[in-house]
Design an enzyme around this catalytic site. Structure first.
Site, PDB file in Angstrom:
ATOM      1  N   TYR A 150       0.894  -1.218   0.037  1.00  0.00           N
ATOM      2  CA  TYR A 150      -0.038  -0.047  -0.197  1.00  0.00           C
ATOM      3  C   TYR A 150       0.900   1.147  -0.073  1.00  0.00           C
ATOM      4  CZ  TYR A 150      -2.547   3.936   1.991  1.00  0.00           C
ATOM      5  OH  TYR A 150      -3.037   5.063   2.189  1.00  0.00           O
ATOM      6  N   SER A 193      -2.811  11.930   9.011  1.00  0.00           N
ATOM      7  CA  SER A 193      -3.800  11.711   8.059  1.00  0.00           C
ATOM      8  C   SER A 193      -5.335  11.497   8.558  1.00  0.00           C
ATOM      9  CB  SER A 193      -3.629  10.461   7.066  1.00  0.00           C
ATOM     10  OG  SER A 193      -4.588   9.985   6.509  1.00  0.00           O
ATOM     11  N   GLN A 244      -4.094  16.464   8.526  1.00  0.00           N
ATOM     12  CA  GLN A 244      -4.562  16.463   7.114  1.00  0.00           C
ATOM     13  C   GLN A 244      -6.086  16.119   6.816  1.00  0.00           C
ATOM     14  OE1 GLN A 244      -5.211  13.239   5.587  1.00  0.00           O
ATOM     15  NE2 GLN A 244      -5.762  14.196   3.421  1.00  0.00           N
ATOM     16  N   TYR A 257      -9.159  15.277   4.284  1.00  0.00           N
ATOM     17  CA  TYR A 257      -9.926  14.856   2.939  1.00  0.00           C
ATOM     18  C   TYR A 257     -11.218  15.395   3.292  1.00  0.00           C
ATOM     19  CZ  TYR A 257      -6.394  11.720   1.414  1.00  0.00           C
ATOM     20  OH  TYR A 257      -5.334  11.244   0.619  1.00  0.00           O
ATOM     21  N   THR A 299      -5.882  18.087   1.426  1.00  0.00           N
ATOM     22  CA  THR A 299      -5.256  17.505   0.151  1.00  0.00           C
ATOM     23  C   THR A 299      -6.269  17.809  -0.933  1.00  0.00           C
ATOM     24  OG1 THR A 299      -4.507  15.770   1.324  1.00  0.00           O
ATOM     25  CG2 THR A 299      -4.897  15.243  -0.874  1.00  0.00           C
ATOM     26  N   ARG A 333      -4.559   2.044  -7.378  1.00  0.00           N
ATOM     27  CA  ARG A 333      -3.227   1.151  -7.338  1.00  0.00           C
ATOM     28  C   ARG A 333      -3.682  -0.256  -7.516  1.00  0.00           C
ATOM     29  NH1 ARG A 333      -3.538   5.198  -2.806  1.00  0.00           N
ATOM     30  NH2 ARG A 333      -3.637   7.111  -3.953  1.00  0.00           N
ATOM     31  N   LYS A 368      -2.187  20.857  -0.222  1.00  0.00           N
ATOM     32  CA  LYS A 368      -1.349  19.726  -0.580  1.00  0.00           C
ATOM     33  C   LYS A 368      -1.633  19.187  -1.928  1.00  0.00           C
ATOM     34  CE  LYS A 368       0.702  15.411   0.806  1.00  0.00           C
ATOM     35  NZ  LYS A 368      -0.120  14.576   0.091  1.00  0.00           N
ATOM     36  N   HIS A 375       1.169  13.621  -5.014  1.00  0.00           N
ATOM     37  CA  HIS A 375       0.593  12.433  -4.164  1.00  0.00           C
ATOM     38  C   HIS A 375       1.435  11.104  -4.342  1.00  0.00           C
ATOM     39  CE1 HIS A 375      -3.272  12.055  -1.685  1.00  0.00           C
ATOM     40  NE2 HIS A 375      -2.534  10.622  -1.632  1.00  0.00           N
TER      41      HIS A 375
HETATM   42  C1  GLV Z   1      -4.286   8.315   0.340  1.00  0.00           C
HETATM   43  O1  GLV Z   1      -3.857   9.272   0.515  1.00  0.00           O
HETATM   44  C2  GLV Z   1      -3.319   7.373  -0.422  1.00  0.00           C
HETATM   45  O2  GLV Z   1      -2.642   7.757  -1.359  1.00  0.00           O
HETATM   46  O3  GLV Z   1      -3.538   6.049  -0.209  1.00  0.00           O
END
Ligand code: GLV
Length: 379
Positions: free
Chosen positions: A25, A107, A128, A130, A156, A165, A252, A276
């Site tokens: 991750y 976070s 941070q 979201y 962010t 991902r 950011k 990021h």
């Molecule tokens: C979250 O900020 C991520 O990039 O997984």
């Protein structure tokens, strides 16, 4: 820890100690990982200028970020799920950062909640944010960060929608980990990790506790993001957040000169030049390749911070030379956390501090304010 001589050593150790889904991750970028790779490749391609016979016996790495003194131009970046790299990971990383004299950013998607960290450390940290569709919840997060005396809010601005991902999908990433056969076998070979998690305060996203009743998919970051994060978020929301937040605001995730110019007019104290960590728009330029243009465009109207590929003191030197006031470290400290908890994060910071100090000596500079484009070798 003394035998860990570079961030790569910490990475290799973390890879052995942390279950694959959490290690990968942190490690992953989005899609083909071109931007992830460009972040590192472009930093490495910047050559430093060797200077000789300058008295470098007295060097200072101290500087200021947002007007606050720091012992080197570095802060720990917001990273989701640190508490799954090591039990209570957010508290341990915050303590290591504070002991080293640099800021820590918690976070929104942390395991320890804002209040857990605030109760376990004695100095303010950054939070941070979201932006989720439920603005009442966003407001409550801002209020909680203010009540915890967080010294900056890091908004962010590059993740309204998650870049995919691949490895997270393939690994079935979730917190707590899904008990599938592959995960069980993997965790069985990571006993120190399992013990630290068992002893940790929480096993899921601490800041969302109390909010998640009736919400599905809270175990899965990618699905949760798709369901809850607000793709309508725009510059007006930045104004709204600035009106709610009494302290310093950091934006950011800025990679474009036009966006940087707009950011400079919002009243935010700082922006972070960032893609990021190569986890969002794959195909975007590396952070370091856009830094000089952004720094030139905004001048002194807003503080310019930087992240994207920082793995050494030499990298910090490169970014500061090209216009960053300071860097944020993400993966480098996460590897330390996975490798050895608080001592591992402390070691990661120490490694980069020592490298920066020696790099300053060998480039003939004695203080951070003297690092400018002159330290870059002509190509
Ligand atoms: C979250 O900020 C991520 O990039 O997984």
């Amino acid at each position: 820890m003394k035998t860990m001589t570079c961030i790569e050593d910490l990475r290799q150790t973390a890879r052995r100690r942390v279950p694959r889904s959490f290690f990968e991750y942190a490690e992953s970028g989005s899609y083909a990982e071109q931007t992830l790779q460009a972040n590192r490749a472009d930093l490495e391609a910047i050559k430093l200028r060797q200077r000789i016979l300058v008295d470098v016996s007295a060097r200072s790495l101290q500087t200021k970020i947002l007007g606050e003194p720091v012992s080197l131009p570095l802060a720990l970046a917001p990273i989701g799920m640190c508490g799954m790299q090591h039990g209570d990971g957010e508290i341990l990383a915050c303590r290591a950062a504070h002991a080293a004299g640099i800021p820590f950013t918690l976070s929104t998607m942390s395991i320890c909640a804002i209040e857990d960290v605030a109760g376990a450390v004695d100095k303010p940290f950054w939070f941070q944010l979201y932006v989720m569709k439920d603005r009442g919840f966003v407001r409550s997060l801002i209020e909680r960060a203010a009540a915890a005396k967080c010294s900056a809010l890091v908004l962010t601005v590059d993740l309204q929608i998650l870049g995919q991902r691949h490895r997270d999908i393939k690994n079935g990433l979730s917190v707590p980990p899904e008990l599938r056969i592959g995960n069980i076998l993997d965790i069985a070979t990571k006993p120190a990790w399992a013990l630290s998690i068992a002893r940790g305060k929480r096993k899921t996203f601490g800041n969302l506790a109390g909010y998640v009743a009736g919400k599905k998919d809270v175990k899965y970051l990618a699905r949760w993001t798709a369901e809850q994060f607000d793709p309508t978020m725009n510059w007006k929301d930045v104004e709204w957040i600035a009106s709610l937040w009494p302290g310093k605001l950091i934006l950011k995730g800025i990679l474009d000169v036009e966006d940087a110019r707009i950011a400079a007019k919002t009243g935010a104290a700082a922006l972070v030049v960032s893609n990021h960590g190569g986890r969002q728009l794959d195909g975007a330029p590396s952070s370091i390749s856009v830094l000089p243009r952004i720094a030139d465009a905004v001048g002194s109207s807003i503080e310019v911070l930087f992240d994207g590929g920082i793995r050494s003191g030499q990298d910090i030197m490169r970014a500061v030379a090209l216009g960053a006031r300071a860097c944020l470290s993400g993966r480098a400290f996460v590897y330390g956390l996975g490798a050895g908890g608080q001592a591992g994060v402390a070691r990661a910071i120490e490694i980069m501090r020592n490298e920066l100090s020696v790099t300053m000596a060998l480039t003939g500079v004695t203080s951070i304010d003297k690092i400018d484009r002159n330290v870059i070798a002509a190509s």
